[in-house]
Design a protein around this motif. Sequence first.
Motif, PDB file in Angstrom:
ATOM      1  N   LYS A  39      34.914  41.726  47.187  1.00  0.00           N
ATOM      2  CA  LYS A  39      35.286  41.552  48.479  1.00  0.00           C
ATOM      3  C   LYS A  39      36.676  40.807  48.819  1.00  0.00           C
ATOM      4  O   LYS A  39      37.098  41.129  49.929  1.00  0.00           O
ATOM      5  CB  LYS A  39      34.110  40.807  49.314  1.00  0.00           C
ATOM      6  CG  LYS A  39      32.688  41.497  49.228  1.00  0.00           C
ATOM      7  CD  LYS A  39      31.634  40.526  49.708  1.00  0.00           C
ATOM      8  CE  LYS A  39      30.546  40.977  49.462  1.00  0.00           C
ATOM      9  NZ  LYS A  39      29.238  39.913  49.385  1.00  0.00           N
ATOM     10  N   GLU A  40      37.227  40.336  47.888  1.00  0.00           N
ATOM     11  CA  GLU A  40      38.493  39.916  48.237  1.00  0.00           C
ATOM     12  C   GLU A  40      39.694  40.645  48.096  1.00  0.00           C
ATOM     13  O   GLU A  40      40.878  40.342  48.476  1.00  0.00           O
ATOM     14  CB  GLU A  40      38.680  38.626  46.895  1.00  0.00           C
ATOM     15  CG  GLU A  40      37.751  37.236  47.137  1.00  0.00           C
ATOM     16  CD  GLU A  40      37.937  36.296  46.054  1.00  0.00           C
ATOM     17  OE1 GLU A  40      39.333  36.277  45.708  1.00  0.00           O
ATOM     18  OE2 GLU A  40      37.066  35.944  45.267  1.00  0.00           O
ATOM     19  N   ILE A  41      39.408  42.001  47.701  1.00  0.00           N
ATOM     20  CA  ILE A  41      40.543  42.913  47.598  1.00  0.00           C
ATOM     21  C   ILE A  41      41.131  43.084  48.903  1.00  0.00           C
ATOM     22  O   ILE A  41      42.610  43.319  48.907  1.00  0.00           O
ATOM     23  CB  ILE A  41      39.981  44.101  47.062  1.00  0.00           C
ATOM     24  CG1 ILE A  41      39.411  43.813  45.499  1.00  0.00           C
ATOM     25  CG2 ILE A  41      41.044  45.375  47.013  1.00  0.00           C
ATOM     26  CD1 ILE A  41      40.564  43.415  44.498  1.00  0.00           C
ATOM     27  N   THR A  42      40.353  43.028  49.891  1.00  0.00           N
ATOM     28  CA  THR A  42      40.901  43.359  51.179  1.00  0.00           C
ATOM     29  C   THR A  42      41.468  42.208  51.910  1.00  0.00           C
ATOM     30  O   THR A  42      42.374  42.345  52.717  1.00  0.00           O
ATOM     31  CB  THR A  42      39.791  43.552  52.335  1.00  0.00           C
ATOM     32  OG1 THR A  42      38.897  42.579  52.215  1.00  0.00           O
ATOM     33  CG2 THR A  42      38.994  44.912  51.893  1.00  0.00           C
ATOM     34  N   GLU A  43      41.639  41.078  51.300  1.00  0.00           N
ATOM     35  CA  GLU A  43      42.721  39.935  51.688  1.00  0.00           C
ATOM     36  C   GLU A  43      44.249  40.518  51.130  1.00  0.00           C
ATOM     37  O   GLU A  43      45.173  39.637  51.688  1.00  0.00           O
ATOM     38  CB  GLU A  43      42.405  38.882  50.823  1.00  0.00           C
ATOM     39  CG  GLU A  43      40.919  38.188  51.336  1.00  0.00           C
ATOM     40  CD  GLU A  43      40.537  37.029  50.512  1.00  0.00           C
ATOM     41  OE1 GLU A  43      41.137  36.378  49.796  1.00  0.00           O
ATOM     42  OE2 GLU A  43      39.343  36.506  50.743  1.00  0.00           O
TER      43      GLU A  43
END
Length: 156
Positions: A39-43
Amino acid sequence: MRSIIVRASVHHGNTLKLAEAIAEILRARVIKPSEVDPKEITEYELAGFGSGIYYGRHHKAILKFVKRLPRVSGFPAFVFSTSGLPRIPLIHDYHKPLIRILREKGFRVLGEFTCRGYSTHGPLRAFGGINRGKPDDRDLERARRFAEEILERLKG
């Protein structure tokens, strides 16, 4: 630009060398799949995914990670790999499964890069392996140029 490269480099560090060369240009964070929540990839603003090729596919850790990514809309990404054998797109296109998963998740794949890597997998070990010294300086320079092309595609 905040960029991340998720890589699995298991045997000889071939893929890590590529990831680091690409990261030099993108100023990207290079990590293993186990070091980040999908989920952190979109940061980030750009994501790269790569590994060595095993039995015609990216490493299972990369494929498993990408399957857990959230759905996005046009998020820019790229793929890369090292392989003992050459990639022949119409016959042996080992990037295809990873790209398919990314596109199904809504990623916009900006490009792909591969080069030969030193391999001692299976019976090759008995003969000292193949592609000793790969990726070499020339391959790493090609990887840096690939990263520059990715930046250009992002601007366009």
